[in-house]
Design a protein around this motif. Structure first.
Motif, PDB file in Angstrom:
ATOM      1  N   ALA A 107      24.741  22.658  58.819  1.00  0.00           N
ATOM      2  CA  ALA A 107      23.822  22.562  57.689  1.00  0.00           C
ATOM      3  C   ALA A 107      22.983  23.826  57.615  1.00  0.00           C
ATOM      4  CB  ALA A 107      22.919  21.339  57.816  1.00  0.00           C
ATOM      5  N   ILE A 108      22.551  24.155  56.395  1.00  0.00           N
ATOM      6  CA  ILE A 108      21.724  25.339  56.184  1.00  0.00           C
ATOM      7  C   ILE A 108      20.650  25.022  55.157  1.00  0.00           C
ATOM      8  CG2 ILE A 108      23.219  26.285  54.369  1.00  0.00           C
ATOM      9  CD1 ILE A 108      22.568  29.083  55.615  1.00  0.00           C
ATOM     10  N   ASP A 109      19.466  25.600  55.373  1.00  0.00           N
ATOM     11  CA  ASP A 109      18.317  25.419  54.486  1.00  0.00           C
ATOM     12  C   ASP A 109      17.711  26.799  54.272  1.00  0.00           C
ATOM     13  OD1 ASP A 109      15.991  24.760  53.164  1.00  0.00           O
ATOM     14  OD2 ASP A 109      15.256  23.341  54.674  1.00  0.00           O
ATOM     15  N   ILE A 110      17.843  27.326  53.053  1.00  0.00           N
ATOM     16  CA  ILE A 110      17.354  28.668  52.726  1.00  0.00           C
ATOM     17  C   ILE A 110      16.227  28.545  51.709  1.00  0.00           C
ATOM     18  CG2 ILE A 110      17.955  30.941  51.814  1.00  0.00           C
ATOM     19  CD1 ILE A 110      20.871  30.322  52.502  1.00  0.00           C
ATOM     20  N   ASN A 111      15.081  29.122  52.025  1.00  0.00           N
ATOM     21  CA  ASN A 111      13.953  29.151  51.092  1.00  0.00           C
ATOM     22  C   ASN A 111      13.564  30.602  50.848  1.00  0.00           C
ATOM     23  OD1 ASN A 111      11.704  27.323  49.799  1.00  0.00           O
ATOM     24  ND2 ASN A 111      10.647  29.090  50.673  1.00  0.00           N
ATOM     25  N   GLN A 112      13.462  31.003  49.566  1.00  0.00           N
ATOM     26  CA  GLN A 112      13.196  32.405  49.266  1.00  0.00           C
ATOM     27  C   GLN A 112      12.302  32.553  48.040  1.00  0.00           C
ATOM     28  OE1 GLN A 112      14.203  35.345  50.967  1.00  0.00           O
ATOM     29  NE2 GLN A 112      12.591  36.058  49.592  1.00  0.00           N
ATOM     30  N   PRO A 113      11.049  33.008  48.208  1.00  0.00           N
ATOM     31  CA  PRO A 113      10.249  33.394  47.036  1.00  0.00           C
ATOM     32  C   PRO A 113      10.907  34.579  46.334  1.00  0.00           C
ATOM     33  CG  PRO A 113       8.867  33.114  48.985  1.00  0.00           C
ATOM     34  CD  PRO A 113      10.278  33.111  49.457  1.00  0.00           C
ATOM     35  N   LEU A 114      11.035  34.493  45.018  1.00  0.00           N
ATOM     36  CA  LEU A 114      11.670  35.556  44.241  1.00  0.00           C
ATOM     37  C   LEU A 114      10.641  36.473  43.601  1.00  0.00           C
ATOM     38  CD1 LEU A 114      14.428  33.352  42.579  1.00  0.00           C
ATOM     39  CD2 LEU A 114      14.598  34.726  44.670  1.00  0.00           C
ATOM     40  N   THR A 115       9.538  35.905  43.159  1.00  0.00           N
ATOM     41  CA  THR A 115       8.385  36.661  42.668  1.00  0.00           C
ATOM     42  C   THR A 115       7.144  35.943  43.154  1.00  0.00           C
ATOM     43  OG1 THR A 115       8.073  35.440  40.598  1.00  0.00           O
ATOM     44  CG2 THR A 115       9.712  37.233  40.575  1.00  0.00           C
ATOM     45  N   ALA A 116       5.996  36.370  42.706  1.00  0.00           N
ATOM     46  CA  ALA A 116       4.759  35.704  43.105  1.00  0.00           C
ATOM     47  C   ALA A 116       4.696  34.280  42.575  1.00  0.00           C
ATOM     48  CB  ALA A 116       3.556  36.500  42.602  1.00  0.00           C
ATOM     49  N   ASN A 117       5.447  33.979  41.509  1.00  0.00           N
ATOM     50  CA  ASN A 117       5.367  32.670  40.880  1.00  0.00           C
ATOM     51  C   ASN A 117       6.704  31.942  40.803  1.00  0.00           C
ATOM     52  OD1 ASN A 117       2.555  32.928  40.186  1.00  0.00           O
ATOM     53  ND2 ASN A 117       3.205  34.405  38.628  1.00  0.00           N
ATOM     54  N   LEU A 118       7.704  32.460  41.494  1.00  0.00           N
ATOM     55  CA  LEU A 118       9.045  31.885  41.387  1.00  0.00           C
ATOM     56  C   LEU A 118       9.678  31.834  42.771  1.00  0.00           C
ATOM     57  CD1 LEU A 118      11.230  30.976  39.255  1.00  0.00           C
ATOM     58  CD2 LEU A 118      12.090  33.321  39.366  1.00  0.00           C
ATOM     59  N   ALA A 119      10.257  30.684  43.109  1.00  0.00           N
ATOM     60  CA  ALA A 119      10.893  30.536  44.413  1.00  0.00           C
ATOM     61  C   ALA A 119      12.133  29.665  44.286  1.00  0.00           C
ATOM     62  CB  ALA A 119       9.925  29.931  45.429  1.00  0.00           C
ATOM     63  N   ALA A 120      13.078  29.889  45.187  1.00  0.00           N
ATOM     64  CA  ALA A 120      14.317  29.111  45.199  1.00  0.00           C
ATOM     65  C   ALA A 120      14.535  28.537  46.589  1.00  0.00           C
ATOM     66  CB  ALA A 120      15.500  29.985  44.801  1.00  0.00           C
ATOM     67  N   ARG A 121      15.175  27.380  46.624  1.00  0.00           N
ATOM     68  CA  ARG A 121      15.546  26.759  47.892  1.00  0.00           C
ATOM     69  C   ARG A 121      16.939  26.155  47.745  1.00  0.00           C
ATOM     70  NH1 ARG A 121      11.615  22.899  51.611  1.00  0.00           N
ATOM     71  NH2 ARG A 121      12.940  22.848  53.487  1.00  0.00           N
TER      72      ARG A 121
END
Length: 690
Positions: free
Chosen positions: A180-194
């Protein structure tokens, strides 16, 4: 009600709530869909009242299995997560779906995902959840129809403020493997993906039984402003497993000595499910006191399962089996929107939620009978370690079914959480539901339509003599249309019958012993009425059936010390039929409801790098079905674990299920589909977070 209208309404009203708002998270992002708690103790929920509320302020019994406890116990399935929850039994579900019995009420549809209905019949993996909430007692005010004994809500993971990657690998002593994998990444100051994903290939102690499943769930969170946010998600899950119906009975008990024997046909018994879910959730704060939140879900569920299964008790050393195949396609589109006002009227503080939820569901179901060589619909074979069962052919004929249906629901509700000073809390609310079902039997050429409109009240009182102690009393009610959980029971007879009704009276105490440790106790009486019973004229049905479950539940969870965490529960239930139904006379016990249940899980960290866990589950005997013809013996299982931090961010653990290799029967689907419990099994897990 047209799907296009529903979509437009849901989009215009935004689309799902994140109770933890951006200003609660560093970085200004939408981060979670419910309160996140460290350790085994949860302190709040957003599901019960559609507003983030401390558990101590809720007049209701609620159990929450946190992410940390799921990891510590190496729990991978919803059924395993529920085994440590008092008052809940896990049913077999024909070897192809999640099914639970809460306070004596069985259901395979009272399942929710972030507060929205997820009622298709399939197995749910826990790779993308933050926690599992069990809300006990009728919950119509918050969730609508069904949920007579309670509901199960999965709280999914959402984007967070900090970047990280977490990976895990699991293997067990039977050759199963999972990653299993869990990736969390802020893309900008107001945008993030997981993004969460997993793949699992599992083997069983049961001959010829195994599964292959995988899933992926990306979510994008966008903070539009200081007062608005939106999250968009997609989930794809695929599950391909052996449909295992367990063992038959013998002399009123599960067949002994055949724990590993598969009473099916290898390569024929198979359940395959593909689930695609799209979600949209959003909120906007008009002011500090007024906000709107909404959520939208589209679900597409495709499922097929083929069965060869025991259909009678073993007789003269022979097993009798029958067969069928079942295919179901379902599409759900659901929208829920809440307008919340927080304010005061004199010395009284209010949190008022007014909302609407709308649903449109379509279902197509096809069932064919399995015919064995020679054209017989059942076959008898001698008992053996490996049964010689001929493969059937699935053809039209006896038991064939082709049904199509659509269900439209509209719920309007208003609720007020009232605080009078520091010591009195009131929860009052009322909901109105309109539920319309259209059903077509393609073979018989018949069509049925039924519309139910009902009011569901709720009233609860909480008295807090101390800030960390509450005493509560609660009344709640819900209903279930006679078409059943899966809309499959609407006929010319049931189309004229009023819904079943569930009424719950409950009182309890909640005590936050320390900030990290909580105790709960509840006593309740749950009445089920309008159950179908045979009428005075042969072939007719009347609504005189009734059952009652009286029970006591105790719970203790959290940190006893900094190094010692605990989760314990006890339940006593007295559940029986009070007025005869079409299935059973008065006096019979409800199916798979043990008089007593006890569970205890401990984790103790001896050092900062090494710890151990031990758990115990006990259930007294119960009946497999309402026939009371087959008794499932009482059983006790001990589990254990070791935990180690290896350095460089690596953590390792080993979990041993059924440490003493106890033989037991965990659940059933009917009197001759009984599931043997898992013999001793060791799971090895390695995790790393970057």
């Amino acid at each position: 009600m047209r799907i296009s209208s529903l979509l437009l309404a849901g989009t215009m009203l935004l689309a799902t709530v994140a109770p933890a708002r951006a200003d609660e998270a560093e970085g200004g992002l939408i981060i979670v869909t419910a309160a996140k708690d460290k350790g085994y103790r949860a302190t709040a929920t957003g599901a019960a009242t559609h507003s983030d509320t401390a558990l101590i302020d809720l007049p209701q019994s609620i159990a929450i299995v946190t992410r940390e406890r799921l990891d510590d116990q190496a729990i991978l399935s919803l059924g395993d997560a529920l085994r440590y929850v008092p008052g809940v039994s896990v049913a077999q579900g024909e070897g192809n779906r999640d099914e639970q019995i809460i306070r004596g009420v069985g259901s395979n549809a009272d399942l929710f995902r972030d507060g929205l209905r997820d009622d298709a019949q399939y197995y749910r993996d826990l790779y993308n959840v933050e926690g599992v909430e069990v809300l006990k007692g009728p919950n119509a005010l918050a969730f609508g129809r069904g949920g007579g004994g309670g509901i199960i809500n999965r709280v999914t993971k959402a984007p967070e403020a900090d970047a990280f990657v977490a990976i895990s690998a699991l293997a067990d002593t039977r050759g199963s493997a999972r990653g299993a994998i869990d990736i969390n990444q802020p893309l900008t100051a107001n945008l993030a993906a997981r993004v969460n994903g997993f793949y699992e290939a599992a083997e069983s102690f049961r001959d010829f039984v195994g599964l292959r499943r995988y899933g992926v769930n990306p979510v994008l969170g966008w903070q539009l402003s200081d007062t608005s946010g939106i999250a968009i998600g997609y989930e794809h899950d695929h599950d391909d497993r052996t449909a295992d119906r367990g063992v038959p009975s013998l002399n009123g008990a599960p067949l002994p000595g055949y724990r590993d024997t598969f009473f099916g046909v290898a390569g024929v018994n198979r359940a395959v499910t593909t689930v695609n879910l799209a979600t949209l959730r959003a909120y906007h704060d008009f002011s500090e006191s007024l906000s709107i939140s909404s959520k939208l879900l589209y679900g597409d569920y495709a499922k097929s399962y083929d069965n060869v299964q025991p259909n009678a008790p073993v007789s003269n050393g022979r097993a009798s089996l029958s067969s069928y195949t079942n295919l179901t396609d379902r599409q759900n589109i659901l929208s829920q929107t809440d307008l919340t006002w927080k304010g005061t009227t004199g010395p009284i503080t209010h949190t008022i939620v007014a909302g609407v939820d709308v649903g449109h569901q379509t279902t197509r179901n096809v069932r064919l009978t399995g015919f064995f060589p020679g054209g017989a619909t059942s076959v008898s074979v001698p008992l053996a370690p490996v049964l010689a069962i001929p493969a059937p052919q699935f053809l039209p004929g006896t038991g064939q079914r082709i049904r199509e249906g659509s269900a439209d629901s509209l719920g309007l509700y208003v609720q007020d959480q009232i605080s009078i000073g520091d010591h009195i809390e009131l929860l009052v609310g009322l909901r109105h539901d309109r539920f319309t079902l259209n059903a077509t039997d393609q073979i018989a050429g018949t069509r049925f339509r039924r519309t139910d409109t009902l009011w569901s009240p709720r009233a609860g009182l909480v008295i807090k003599p101390l800030a960390n102690l509450s005493l509560y009393a609660n009344y709640s009610r819900t209903f279930l249309p006679q078409s059943g959980d899966q809309f499959a029971s609407l006929t010319s007879v049931t189309a004229g019958l009023d819904p079943e009704k569930f009424e719950n009276l409950e009182a309890g105490v909640k005590w936050n012993i320390t900030p990290g440790l909580g105790f709960t106790a509840a006593v309740y009486q749950l009445d089920r009425t309008n159950t179908q019973a045979a009428g005075p004229t042969p072939g007719t049905v009347v609504l005189t059936g009734a059952s009652r479950n009286k029970g006591v539940e105790l719970g203790l969870g959290g940190r006893i010390t900094k190094a010692w965490q605990i989760s314990a529960g006890f339940a006593w239930q007295d559940a029986q039929i009070r007025s005869g139904t079409t299935a059973a006379p008065a006096g019979r016990r409800l199916a798979q409801v043990p008089h007593t249940q006890f569970s205890l899980w401990n984790r103790y960290d001896f050092t900062k790098n090494f710890g151990a866990g031990v758990g115990i589950i006990h259930q007294s005997s119960s009946y497999a079905t309402i026939s009371n013809a087959v008794r499932l013996p009482a059983w006790t299982r001990v589990d254990a674990a070791l935990f180690a931090k290896l350095g460089h961010g690596f953590e390792a653990q080993v979990n041993i299920e059924n440490l003493f290799d106890t033989t037991y029967f965990s659940n059933a689907d009917n009197d001759n589909n009984i599931t043997p419990g898992t013999p001793r099994l060791a799971r090895f897990t390695l995790r790393k977070r970057f």
